[in-house]
Scaffold this motif. Structure first.
Motif, PDB file in Angstrom:
ATOM      1  N   HIS A 365       1.009  -1.155  -0.077  1.00 22.40           N
ATOM      2  CA  HIS A 365      -0.026  -0.172   0.006  1.00 22.40           C
ATOM      3  C   HIS A 365       1.055   1.418   0.134  1.00 22.40           C
ATOM      4  O   HIS A 365       2.090   1.163   0.300  1.00 22.40           O
ATOM      5  N   ASP A 368      -2.008   6.324  -1.965  1.00 20.09           N
ATOM      6  CA  ASP A 368      -3.774   6.522  -1.990  1.00 20.09           C
ATOM      7  C   ASP A 368      -4.264   6.096  -0.716  1.00 20.09           C
ATOM      8  O   ASP A 368      -5.144   6.595  -0.246  1.00 20.09           O
ATOM      9  N   SER A 402       6.572   6.054  -1.658  1.00 22.04           N
ATOM     10  CA  SER A 402       5.228   6.091  -2.642  1.00 22.04           C
ATOM     11  C   SER A 402       4.883   7.654  -2.288  1.00 22.04           C
ATOM     12  O   SER A 402       4.372   8.243  -3.117  1.00 22.04           O
ATOM     13  N   ALA A 406       4.517  10.708  -4.908  1.00 21.38           N
ATOM     14  CA  ALA A 406       3.472  11.474  -5.046  1.00 21.38           C
ATOM     15  C   ALA A 406       3.835  13.033  -5.101  1.00 21.38           C
ATOM     16  O   ALA A 406       3.428  14.079  -5.751  1.00 21.38           O
ATOM     17  N   TRP A 411       3.238  10.256 -10.076  1.00 23.44           N
ATOM     18  CA  TRP A 411       2.046   9.365  -9.632  1.00 23.44           C
ATOM     19  C   TRP A 411       2.134   8.034 -10.339  1.00 23.44           C
ATOM     20  O   TRP A 411       1.692   7.185  -9.736  1.00 23.44           O
ATOM     21  N   ARG A 415       2.214   5.140  -7.353  1.00 24.58           N
ATOM     22  CA  ARG A 415       1.106   4.106  -7.400  1.00 24.58           C
ATOM     23  C   ARG A 415       1.403   2.542  -7.772  1.00 24.58           C
ATOM     24  O   ARG A 415       0.753   1.734  -7.608  1.00 24.58           O
ATOM     25  N   ASP A 416       2.931   2.543  -7.952  1.00 21.64           N
ATOM     26  CA  ASP A 416       3.259   1.270  -8.471  1.00 21.64           C
ATOM     27  C   ASP A 416       3.984   0.672  -7.007  1.00 21.64           C
ATOM     28  O   ASP A 416       5.282   0.639  -7.068  1.00 21.64           O
TER      29      ASP A 416
END
Length: 471
Positions: A365, A368, A402, A406, A411, A415-416
């Motif tokens: 995770h 997001d 992550s 961002a 992005w 998100r990877d």
């Protein structure tokens, strides 16, 4: 303003601009503020450095990784190869740093001396020690005001009254300073505040030895922090030990023994069980701490279970190893969307729910899942897990990678999310035995310790209670 006392209330929200406000777009020129110079906060700083983003790292303690230093005598379950963030490694190696033995299980002091302190030195005056954050808000905006909110900077207030501005906040302040209470049902025991209670992992074989040797000690908690303390106490002569747990059995703490996924953890449970079976440690089950009181005869600790049945024990010292919880008070003027059960970001809760997951089964995770309605604020690391005991240090490293991607506007990278959990080949049982003879005992890392059991596999894996997992 209010136009009625008992009827409908109309509230007029004033729209204003003050000379102190940053003009639209200027917030992006400010640094990112990272709170907490522990493993995850320093990893965030490493990623910000690689991305060329200005930052300021605030640490409340008087040294880097001040919370880790509190359990510097304790060995983590996972070896070095799982404890070093990738960006941090690249920065350090560029300065000639050589990583420790990849298969070595470090104690907290080694984690600081051989990794975190050199990393912090790499950032120079961007790391401020003794800088305790007491509140975070938006410049000129309380939590209610909306129009233009995203265009103004964050306002960070320090304990001494100093105020800083930031384009974004990465809160890696952890949970170590907000332990759970001794009492059952999530409430303090009656009288708990009137007696001295030591929290998890006192150095009973080192600096704290004089306070425990020869003293009847009660250890409360079913996690591996409790197990570590119990085993250390068992090495002291003429030191009675009582262990109290709420469960009807200590099987969860004993774990899988020789079959445990982490040999370090399995050895801990096996030795603990032997001490209980021999009578060296007295085990009290179904113990729900309800009341504590001190007298000349010692400290009386009384349990009252849900059926009203009471039992008591009289001791001289108490160690509360009941885990940790996040303190979101500094962000009370921000718009947070917290899960009502765990206290984690709402979107993360199903991924880390300890009723469904162990450390090794938490899915990857990132930004997001960590996001709140307050753009630019991210609680990361063990604090992001709320009360879930399923945190891994490797998970925290991927979180900040992550988030920083961002913040850089990348992005696709943000998100990877990829998470290689140490489910296999984590550590060697020979290393465990040799290293524990040298110093310390194996336990968890970073703000809390193990209690949630992992599904057993042939080798490798991890789990933890009260705040952090195996590294």
């Amino acid at each position: 303003m209010s136009d009625s006392c008992c009827g409908t209330i109309a509230v007029e929200i004033e729209q204003f601009t003050t000379p102190q406000q940053t003009s639209p777009g200027q917030a992006g020129e400010l640094p990112v503020v990272v709170i907490g110079a522990g493993p995850v906060g320093l990893a965030a700083a490493a990623h910000l450095t690689e991305r060329g983003i200005d930052f300021l790292l605030l640490e409340a303690g008087d040294r880097v990784a001040a919370s880790v230093a509190q359990w510097g005598h304790v060995r983590v379950f996972s070896p070095w190869k799982y404890n070093i963030d990738a960006a941090a490694r690249r920065l350090l190696e560029a300065d000639g740093w050589t990583a420790p033995d990849a298969d070595w299980l470090p104690v907290g002091a080694e984690l600081i001396d051989d990794y975190l302190a050199p990393l912090a030195k790499r950032f120079g005056d961007k790391v401020r020690l003794g800088a305790k954050v007491t509140a975070i808000s938006r410049l000129g905006y309380d939590r209610v005001r909306t129009a233009g909110r995203e265009e103004v900077p964050f306002l960070i207030r320090l304990e001494g009254g100093e105020e800083l501005r930031a384009r974004a906040v990465v809160d890696a302040s952890g949970t170590y300073t907000s332990p759970n209470v001794l009492g059952a049902s999530g409430l303090p025991a009656h009288g708990e505040g009137a007696v001295f209670v030591d929290h998890a992992l006192p150095d009973v074989l080192g600096t704290d030895r004089d306070r425990y040797e020869g003293k009847h000690t009660l250890v409360v908690g079913a996690g591996h922090s409790a197990a570590t303390t119990l085993l250390a106490l068992a090495e002291l002569e003429n030191t009675p030990i009582t262990w109290a747990i709420r469960g009807g059995s200590a099987g969860r703490t004993y774990g899988g023994g020789d079959a445990d996924a982490l040999p370090a953890r399995g050895a801990l449970g096996t030795r603990l069980r032997a001490h209980v079976d021999s009578g060296r440690i007295q085990l009290l089950t179904d113990f729900f701490t309800h009341r504590v009181g001190e007298s000349e005869a010692g400290i009386e600790v009384i349990s009252r279970d849900p059926a009203g049945h009471e039992q008591s024990v009289r001791v001289e010292r108490i160690v509360s190893a009941t885990g940790y919880r996040p303190d979101h008070a500094i962000a009370s003027e921000l718009r947070l969307d917290l899960d009502p059960i765990l206290g984690s970001p709402r979107q993360m809760a199903p991924l880390i729910d300890p009723n469904q997951h162990s450390c090794g089964t938490v899915p990857a995770h990132g930004v997001d899942e960590l996001a709140h309605p307050e753009p630019g604020y991210y609680a990361v690391g063990v604090k992001s897990y709320g009360r879930a005991p399923t945190f891994l240090m490797a998970t925290g490293y991927e979180q900040v990678r992550s988030v920083v991607a961002a913040l850089a506007g990348d992005w696709e990278a943000a998100r990877d999310v990829q998470l290689e959990l140490p489910e296999t080949g984590v550590c060697s049982s020979n290393l465990v035995q040799a290293q524990e003879q040298r110093v310390g005992l194996a336990t968890g890392i970073s703000g809390g310790l193990l209690s949630a059991p992992l599904p057993l596999v042939t080798v490798g894996a991890s789990a933890e209670s009260g705040g952090g997992c195996c590294g």
